[in-house]
Design an enzyme around this catalytic site. Structure first.
Site, PDB file in Angstrom:
ATOM      1  N   ASP A  11       9.789  -1.507 -10.427  1.00  0.00           N
ATOM      2  CA  ASP A  11       9.867  -1.468  -8.970  1.00  0.00           C
ATOM      3  C   ASP A  11      10.008   0.003  -8.562  1.00  0.00           C
ATOM      4  OD1 ASP A  11      10.670  -1.498  -6.315  1.00  0.00           O
ATOM      5  OD2 ASP A  11      12.159  -3.079  -6.606  1.00  0.00           O
ATOM      6  N   ASP A  35       5.118  -0.951   0.736  1.00  0.00           N
ATOM      7  CA  ASP A  35       5.565  -0.317   1.988  1.00  0.00           C
ATOM      8  C   ASP A  35       6.822  -1.029   2.520  1.00  0.00           C
ATOM      9  OD1 ASP A  35       5.554   1.261   4.254  1.00  0.00           O
ATOM     10  OD2 ASP A  35       3.742   0.381   5.131  1.00  0.00           O
TER      11      ASP A  35
HETATM   12  N1  AR6 Z   1       6.938  -1.309  -6.657  1.00  0.00           N
HETATM   13  C1  AR6 Z   1       5.754  -0.927  -7.167  1.00  0.00           C
HETATM   14  N2  AR6 Z   1       4.578  -1.489  -6.812  1.00  0.00           N
HETATM   15  C2  AR6 Z   1       4.616  -2.485  -5.905  1.00  0.00           C
HETATM   16  C3  AR6 Z   1       5.817  -2.941  -5.316  1.00  0.00           C
HETATM   17  C4  AR6 Z   1       7.025  -2.299  -5.732  1.00  0.00           C
HETATM   18  N3  AR6 Z   1       8.209  -2.635  -5.230  1.00  0.00           N
HETATM   19  N4  AR6 Z   1       5.502  -3.927  -4.432  1.00  0.00           N
HETATM   20  C5  AR6 Z   1       4.173  -4.097  -4.492  1.00  0.00           C
HETATM   21  N5  AR6 Z   1       3.623  -3.252  -5.375  1.00  0.00           N
HETATM   22  P1  AR6 Z   1       0.155  -3.043  -1.297  1.00  0.00           P
HETATM   23  P2  AR6 Z   1      -2.190  -1.527  -0.291  1.00  0.00           P
HETATM   24  C6  AR6 Z   1       2.214  -3.057  -5.762  1.00  0.00           C
HETATM   25  O1  AR6 Z   1      -0.364  -4.314  -0.714  1.00  0.00           O
HETATM   26  O2  AR6 Z   1      -3.108  -2.396  -1.054  1.00  0.00           O
HETATM   27  C7  AR6 Z   1       1.104  -2.828   3.448  1.00  0.00           C
HETATM   28  O3  AR6 Z   1       1.352  -3.866   4.339  1.00  0.00           O
HETATM   29  C8  AR6 Z   1       1.248  -4.186  -5.547  1.00  0.00           C
HETATM   30  O4  AR6 Z   1       1.335  -5.143  -6.601  1.00  0.00           O
HETATM   31  O5  AR6 Z   1       1.600  -2.758  -1.161  1.00  0.00           O
HETATM   32  O6  AR6 Z   1      -2.371  -0.034  -0.352  1.00  0.00           O
HETATM   33  C9  AR6 Z   1       0.892  -1.491   4.155  1.00  0.00           C
HETATM   34  O7  AR6 Z   1       1.685  -1.374   5.325  1.00  0.00           O
HETATM   35  C10 AR6 Z   1      -0.090  -3.470  -5.556  1.00  0.00           C
HETATM   36  O8  AR6 Z   1      -0.555  -3.277  -6.889  1.00  0.00           O
HETATM   37  O9  AR6 Z   1      -0.624  -1.745  -0.664  1.00  0.00           O
HETATM   38  C11 AR6 Z   1      -0.565  -1.508   4.489  1.00  0.00           C
HETATM   39  O10 AR6 Z   1      -0.833  -2.201   5.683  1.00  0.00           O
HETATM   40  C12 AR6 Z   1       0.245  -2.084  -4.987  1.00  0.00           C
HETATM   41  O11 AR6 Z   1       1.675  -2.023  -4.957  1.00  0.00           O
HETATM   42  C13 AR6 Z   1      -1.167  -2.235   3.314  1.00  0.00           C
HETATM   43  O12 AR6 Z   1      -0.142  -3.083   2.799  1.00  0.00           O
HETATM   44  C14 AR6 Z   1      -0.298  -1.845  -3.589  1.00  0.00           C
HETATM   45  O13 AR6 Z   1      -0.251  -3.032  -2.816  1.00  0.00           O
HETATM   46  C15 AR6 Z   1      -1.594  -1.291   2.219  1.00  0.00           C
HETATM   47  O14 AR6 Z   1      -2.244  -2.007   1.222  1.00  0.00           O
END
Ligand code: AR6
Length: 173
Positions: A11, A35
């Site tokens: 995480d 995020d």
């Molecule tokens: N630690 C590490 N990685 C994580 C965690 C965590 N705690 N939580 C999720 N991931 P995403 P995007 C991973 O959807 O595709 C948001 O709403 C997850 O499994 O977080 O860039 C923003 O506000 C995935 O592999 O980001 C934007 O609107 C990676 O983080 C939108 O999502 C990215 O997934 C951005 O979308």
């Protein structure tokens, strides 16, 4: 050089590094995924500072403090939304890594953790995104001596396995 890159499963909000990178959206006002997790862990002051910044274009990066996070800084970058691959997605994702690492150097961060930008809600294919993440980081670290460690924090075993596989490809060529 290889030794300055680490791949872990975990995480990102728990990482004891100088700066963590957030996969934000253009508003910088929070959202789901990583995020949401970063805003929850940092506390409401993070949103307050983000509000003052007033947004960030895709491919660029903005820095805030980390507040209640173990990390001193958060580097917010906005990845591209996947639209099939012919809409500059690769270049924009590469810019996210370049600009985030540039921001890290500017604030004097020696250790930086990245999530897998754009591969969640934004739908970027994981292998293709991982290749860009590792290639751009390798290129950057070859020219920069100030960053000591870049940690790729994989959320789940699938991402962890993919990062390790692509790491071997990128560093064997
Ligand atoms: N630690 C590490 N990685 C994580 C965690 C965590 N705690 N939580 C999720 N991931 P995403 P995007 C991973 O959807 O595709 C948001 O709403 C997850 O499994 O977080 O860039 C923003 O506000 C995935 O592999 O980001 C934007 O609107 C990676 O983080 C939108 O999502 C990215 O997934 C951005 O979308």
């Amino acid at each position: 050089m290889k030794e300055r890159i680490e791949i872990i499963e975990g995480d990102i909000t728990k990482q004891q590094v100088d700066a963590i990178v957030n996969a934000a959206n253009q508003s910088l006002l929070g959202g789901g995924g990583v995020d949401g997790a970063i805003h929850r862990a940092a506390g409401p002051e993070l949103l307050e500072e983000c509000r003052k910044i007033g947004g960030c274009p895709t491919g660029e990066a903005r820095v805030t403090k980390g507040y209640k996070l173990p990390a001193k800084w958060v580097i917010h970058t906005v990845g591209p939304i996947w639209r099939g691959g012919n809409n500059n997605e690769d270049q924009l994702l590469a810019s996210c890594y370049q600009n985030s690492l540039k921001a890290a150097v500017e604030i004097g961060a020696k250790t930086v953790a990245f999530p897998s930008i754009s591969t969640g809600a934004y739908g970027f294919p994981l292998e293709r995104a991982t290749k860009i993440a590792l290639t751009e980081t390798k290129k950057f670290l070859e020219k920069d001596q100030s960053i000591e460690k870049v940690v790729f924090v994989c959320f789940g075993t699938q991402a962890f396995d993919t990062y390790n596989k692509i790491f071997d490809q990128v560093f064997s060529s």
